[in-house]
Design a protein around this motif. Structure first.
Motif, PDB file in Angstrom:
ATOM      1  N   GLU A 158      -4.960  -4.366   4.848  1.00  0.00           N
ATOM      2  CA  GLU A 158      -4.919  -5.771   3.946  1.00  0.00           C
ATOM      3  C   GLU A 158      -3.534  -5.896   3.197  1.00  0.00           C
ATOM      4  N   CYS A 204       0.828  -1.096  -0.023  1.00  0.00           N
ATOM      5  CA  CYS A 204       0.004   0.028   0.062  1.00  0.00           C
ATOM      6  C   CYS A 204       0.940   1.260   0.072  1.00  0.00           C
ATOM      7  N   THR A 230     -11.178   0.946  -3.690  1.00  0.00           N
ATOM      8  CA  THR A 230     -12.417   0.806  -2.957  1.00  0.00           C
ATOM      9  C   THR A 230     -13.194   2.308  -2.468  1.00  0.00           C
ATOM     10  N   SER A 231     -12.578   3.265  -2.864  1.00  0.00           N
ATOM     11  CA  SER A 231     -13.019   4.606  -2.324  1.00  0.00           C
ATOM     12  C   SER A 231     -14.513   4.948  -2.633  1.00  0.00           C
ATOM     13  N   ARG A 285      -8.918   0.819   6.957  1.00  0.00           N
ATOM     14  CA  ARG A 285      -9.161  -0.751   6.813  1.00  0.00           C
ATOM     15  C   ARG A 285      -8.750  -1.296   5.657  1.00  0.00           C
ATOM     16  N   THR A 286      -8.695  -0.478   4.475  1.00  0.00           N
ATOM     17  CA  THR A 286      -8.016  -1.226   3.288  1.00  0.00           C
ATOM     18  C   THR A 286      -6.607  -1.308   3.276  1.00  0.00           C
ATOM     19  N   THR A 291      -4.723   4.228  -1.184  1.00  0.00           N
ATOM     20  CA  THR A 291      -5.752   4.377  -0.192  1.00  0.00           C
ATOM     21  C   THR A 291      -5.903   5.456   0.686  1.00  0.00           C
ATOM     22  N   ARG A 298     -16.757  -3.102  -0.236  1.00  0.00           N
ATOM     23  CA  ARG A 298     -15.371  -2.910  -0.115  1.00  0.00           C
ATOM     24  C   ARG A 298     -14.881  -4.524   0.437  1.00  0.00           C
ATOM     25  N   GLN A 299     -15.485  -5.339   1.187  1.00  0.00           N
ATOM     26  CA  GLN A 299     -15.031  -6.493   1.678  1.00  0.00           C
ATOM     27  C   GLN A 299     -15.184  -7.623   0.698  1.00  0.00           C
ATOM     28  N   LEU A 340     -12.078  -6.905  -1.380  1.00  0.00           N
ATOM     29  CA  LEU A 340     -10.589  -7.347  -0.555  1.00  0.00           C
ATOM     30  C   LEU A 340     -10.666  -8.708  -0.909  1.00  0.00           C
ATOM     31  N   ASP A 390      -8.156   4.702   2.980  1.00  0.00           N
ATOM     32  CA  ASP A 390      -8.828   4.075   4.129  1.00  0.00           C
ATOM     33  C   ASP A 390      -8.085   3.086   4.745  1.00  0.00           C
TER      34      ASP A 390
END
Length: 253
Positions: A216, A34, A178-179, A212-213, A208, A186-187, A190, A210
């Motif tokens: 990953e 990321c 995923t924005s 939570r993203t 990202t 989103r899940q 992923l 985010d």
């Protein structure tokens, strides 16, 4: 681990303005990496440089990008066309804007696939529809037959992601993919990306905002003002539940 994509002291500039400077890192087979940072930190420029799709005026002005050891700056237009889709898949923020408004999603995906070799519309449909449904689009056949304006922004984003993944590229480049999605969508995305990495050994480089993203990813690289300033796991880079772009994680030595 096998190195798939390598940035060697890469600098990206637009005219006299530097967007990213002296950035080096390696993306390995099966890895998710990321790029995080505030708007304007250079994330998207670095991603687009690896696809040979910098906006007008943009150029890699220093360093080198290599795919499995091959310098990408040596490629001509025809070689880039062959590489995109087969070896490098890409999906960018507001991906719906890349679809032609007067043609169905399916016809455009089929055309993109045909660049990589002979493929009938039926073969393209059989490969794409299950992927659309795995991405949380309940009626993949309907999406295949739809025109872009008949889909929401989030649906268009997932259709573009399906098009990028259908040929199982070595590297997927995803800019804020995923924005535009709600939590359930989103899940689903992923989960598909995890399966892509596990089943094909493909690598994912994504940006990202985010948290939570970002969690990953196997590694998170933080950019500020075009420079790579930190790297580590999400827990190391974003300790104690802190925000995504204001971090005090491990500094690069």
């Amino acid at each position: 681990m096998k190195a798939v994509l390598e940035y060697k002291a890469v600098t990206v500039a637009y005219g006299g303005r530097t967007a990213a400077e002296d950035v080096s890192f390696v993306l390995h087979e099966g890895e998710a990496l990321c790029l995080a940072g505030a708007s304007g930190s250079g994330k998207s420029s670095l991603l687009r440089a690896a696809a040979g799709l910098l906006p007008p005026g943009g150029a890699v002005t220093g360093g080198s990008l290599c795919l499995e050891g091959r310098p990408l700056e040596t490629l001509g237009a025809t070689e880039w066309q062959r590489l995109r889709g087969s070896a490098i898949g890409l999906v960018f923020q507001n991906a719906g804007a890349s679809f032609c408004p007067v043609r169905t999603i399916g016809s455009q995906i089929r055309e993109a696939l045909s660049v990589q070799g002979t493929m009938t519309e039926e073969e393209a449909r059989r490969r794409t529809v299950p992927l659309l449904e795995a991405l949380g689009l309940a009626d993949g056949e309907r999406v295949w037959r739809s025109y872009p304006h008949e889909l929401s922004g989030g649906m268009q984003q997932r259709a573009a992601l399906a098009a990028a993944l259908v040929l199982s590229p070595q590297v997927l480049l995803a800019d804020e993919a995923t924005s535009a999605l709600d939590g359930a969508a989103r899940q689903a995305v992923l989960q598909v990306l995890r399966r892509f990495r596990e089943e094909t050994g493909g690598a994912v480089l994504f940006t990202t905002h985010d948290r939570r993203t970002a969690e990953e990813a196997d590694r998170v690289l933080v950019l500020r003002c075009g420079r790579l300033i930190r790297e580590g796991t999400a827990a190391e880079v974003f300790p104690s539940g802190g925000p995504l772009v204001h971090t005090e994680g491990r500094r690069r030595g």
